[in-house]
Design a protein around this motif. Structure first.
Motif, PDB file in Angstrom:
ATOM      1  N   GLU A 133       0.850  -1.194   0.000  1.00 41.79           N
ATOM      2  CA  GLU A 133       0.000   0.000   0.000  1.00 41.79           C
ATOM      3  C   GLU A 133       0.883   1.241   0.000  1.00 41.79           C
ATOM      4  OE1 GLU A 133      -3.214   0.877  -0.095  1.00 41.79           O
ATOM      5  OE2 GLU A 133      -3.963  -1.181  -0.288  1.00 41.79           O
ATOM      6  N   GLU A 134       0.425   2.242  -0.701  1.00 39.53           N
ATOM      7  CA  GLU A 134       1.116   3.526  -0.736  1.00 39.53           C
ATOM      8  C   GLU A 134       1.178   4.109   0.685  1.00 39.53           C
ATOM      9  OE1 GLU A 134       0.095   7.764  -2.690  1.00 39.53           O
ATOM     10  OE2 GLU A 134      -1.173   6.061  -3.267  1.00 39.53           O
ATOM     11  N   TRP A 135       2.227   4.857   1.020  1.00 41.23           N
ATOM     12  CA  TRP A 135       2.372   5.480   2.347  1.00 41.23           C
ATOM     13  C   TRP A 135       2.461   6.990   2.169  1.00 41.23           C
ATOM     14  CZ3 TRP A 135       1.641   4.445   7.268  1.00 41.23           C
ATOM     15  CH2 TRP A 135       2.328   5.134   8.269  1.00 41.23           C
ATOM     16  N   PRO A 136       1.298   7.652   2.024  1.00 40.22           N
ATOM     17  CA  PRO A 136       1.352   9.118   1.887  1.00 40.22           C
ATOM     18  C   PRO A 136       1.952   9.714   3.161  1.00 40.22           C
ATOM     19  CG  PRO A 136      -0.901   8.277   1.549  1.00 40.22           C
ATOM     20  CD  PRO A 136      -0.080   7.142   2.066  1.00 40.22           C
ATOM     21  N   ASP A 137       2.473  10.955   3.104  1.00 39.52           N
ATOM     22  CA  ASP A 137       3.059  11.495   4.335  1.00 39.52           C
ATOM     23  C   ASP A 137       1.961  11.761   5.356  1.00 39.52           C
ATOM     24  OD1 ASP A 137       2.001  14.039   3.975  1.00 39.52           O
ATOM     25  OD2 ASP A 137       3.794  14.796   2.946  1.00 39.52           O
ATOM     26  N   HIS A 138       2.380  12.102   6.587  1.00 37.81           N
ATOM     27  CA  HIS A 138       1.454  12.134   7.719  1.00 37.81           C
ATOM     28  C   HIS A 138       0.162  12.907   7.434  1.00 37.81           C
ATOM     29  CE1 HIS A 138      -0.132  13.585  11.594  1.00 37.81           C
ATOM     30  NE2 HIS A 138       0.280  12.411  12.061  1.00 37.81           N
ATOM     31  N   ASP A 139       0.310  14.177   7.027  1.00 41.13           N
ATOM     32  CA  ASP A 139      -0.899  14.985   6.884  1.00 41.13           C
ATOM     33  C   ASP A 139      -1.737  14.565   5.675  1.00 41.13           C
ATOM     34  OD1 ASP A 139      -0.060  16.145   9.171  1.00 41.13           O
ATOM     35  OD2 ASP A 139       0.062  18.198   8.401  1.00 41.13           O
TER      36      ASP A 139
END
Ligand SMILES: Cc1cc2nc3c(=O)[nH]c(=O)nc-3n(C[C@H](O)[C@H](O)[C@H](O)COP(=O)(O)O)c2cc1C
Length: 366
Positions: A133-139
């Protein structure tokens, strides 16, 4: 009835992952199988608990070597109970809102309106990498979760739903049948970071906080509710606590010390590494575990910080102090779940109800 006049509610963590609620080798009479969980749920609903919260994990984290999936497990618990509401944790990414909305509407129908959802935004990069799965940054993870919640609400409450977001798109979509609960099943969410709180102040029905002191949670709630007010939104607050209630304070403290003395350092340190990627990754550095010590992390949602550890009287007094600070629900973890849920219902809860009444009367006189 005004929010402050309502009785505090109680939820318990569903042990649907192995290892219980503490990262420790201490003996735990808690099981993660369905037989144990059905009996636990039945005991909980007879002992004053109105909610149960299941966990979602795709890989091990903080120990938790085995993990049952949250939505199907929640449904099995609902099928074995009559009044309890079960909050199923769902992770945007693996789940798409179209599937979640449909799946939960059907469970709502099958259980006469007793399902709820906890939208978790993800803190464990290793887990996302492992399942591709993609890991977008925190926000961005919260931006995606907010779209997830907005689309769930749209699908559940309107016909011909259209949405053109960054992460999700819908075109003239009508879900039939709609959920039984009106306007829709309750939506919970956790997190401590700015992004987590801001999302709660805009779209969530409930905000789950990690364990905290009375002063700490008061500040957090004031901040949350001030923002929610600006957004003309109302959000209720659930506080995590690991409860150790014993006949004497010494016994309760001894249990806490034994849990910590038997902590599994490898698992706690691996968890600490993973949380640094989650909490510290929020731009302001105020994520869920930003202020957690090694000892705090032995209960993976800072549950010792709430200090519901002592005699029934001490615990009841601290619980109503949290209510006075604005908490609506206590989310409880225990070492030996079934027997301690029963002890809590019989020995602690009646004291909480008495003190709540006194608190209310004092307010009316003032
Ligand atoms: C009560 C509670 C329950 C949570 N349950 C889960 C869960 O089942 N699975 C999961 O991956 N994250 C879970 N989380 C993690 C949050 O969704 C979020 O990713 C984490 O709190 C990081 O927040 P941050 O934005 O403050 O760093 C839970 C958090 C809280 C407070």
């Amino acid at each position: 009835m005004a929010q402050s006049q309502q009785q505090l509610q109680f939820a318990y963590w569903v042990p649907n992952v192995s290892g219980g609620l503490v990262v420790s080798n201490i003996e735990q009479r808690t099981e993660w199988n369905i037989e144990y969980n059905k009996k636990l749920a039945q005991t909980a609903e007879k002992n004053g608990f109105s909610y149960a919260l299941s966990q979602i994990r795709f890989t091990a984290g903080y120990g938790a070597e085995n993990q049952h999936e949250s939505v199907s497990f929640s449904h099995a618990i609902l099928a074995a109970t009559e009044k309890l509401k079960v909050i199923a944790a769902i992770l945007p990414g693996p789940w798409k809102p179209a599937l979640a909305a449909k799946q939960l509407a059907t469970i709502d129908y099958l259980t006469q309106g007793r399902i709820a959802i906890n939208v978790v935004s993800g803190w464990f990069k290793g887990e996302f990498d492992a399942i591709g799965e993609e890991w977008p940054d925190h926000d961005q993870r919260y931006a995606r979760s907010e779209e997830f919640i907005r689309t769930l609400k749209g699908i559940w409450t309107t016909d011909n739903f259209s949405f053109d977001g960054k992460y999700y798109q819908f075109k003239d979509y009508t879900l039939k049948p709609k959920p039984v609960q009106q306007p829709h099943p309750e939506i919970f969410q956790g997190g401590t970071s700015r992004a987590a709180r801001d999302m709660a102040s805009r779209v969530s029905d409930w905000y789950f906080a990690n364990g905290n002191t009375v002063e700490g949670i008061r500040e957090q709630i004031e901040d949350l509710r001030a923002k929610a007010k600006q957004n003309q939104h109302q959000v209720k607050v659930g506080l995590n606590a690991f409860i150790i209630a014993r006949d004497t304070e010494e016994e309760a403290q001894a249990v806490l010390q034994e849990i910590i003395a038997n902590a599994n350092p490898e698992a706690v340190n691996a968890f600490a590494d993973a949380t640094r990627q989650a909490g510290a990754a929020s731009p302001e550095g105020e994520g869920n575990w930003a202020k957690s010590s090694f000892e705090d992390l032995v209960q993976y949602n800072d549950g010792f910080k709430t200090n519901l550890i002592g005699t029934p009287e001490q615990i009841a007094e601290r619980i109503v102090a949290y209510k006075a600070a604005g908490v609506d629900l206590i989310l409880a973890g225990f070492l030996h779940f079934i027997e301690e849920v029963e002890y809590f219902g019989q020995r602690v809860l009646p004291l909480v109800r008495e003190l709540e009444q006194k608190q209310q009367q004092a307010k009316e006189v003032a």
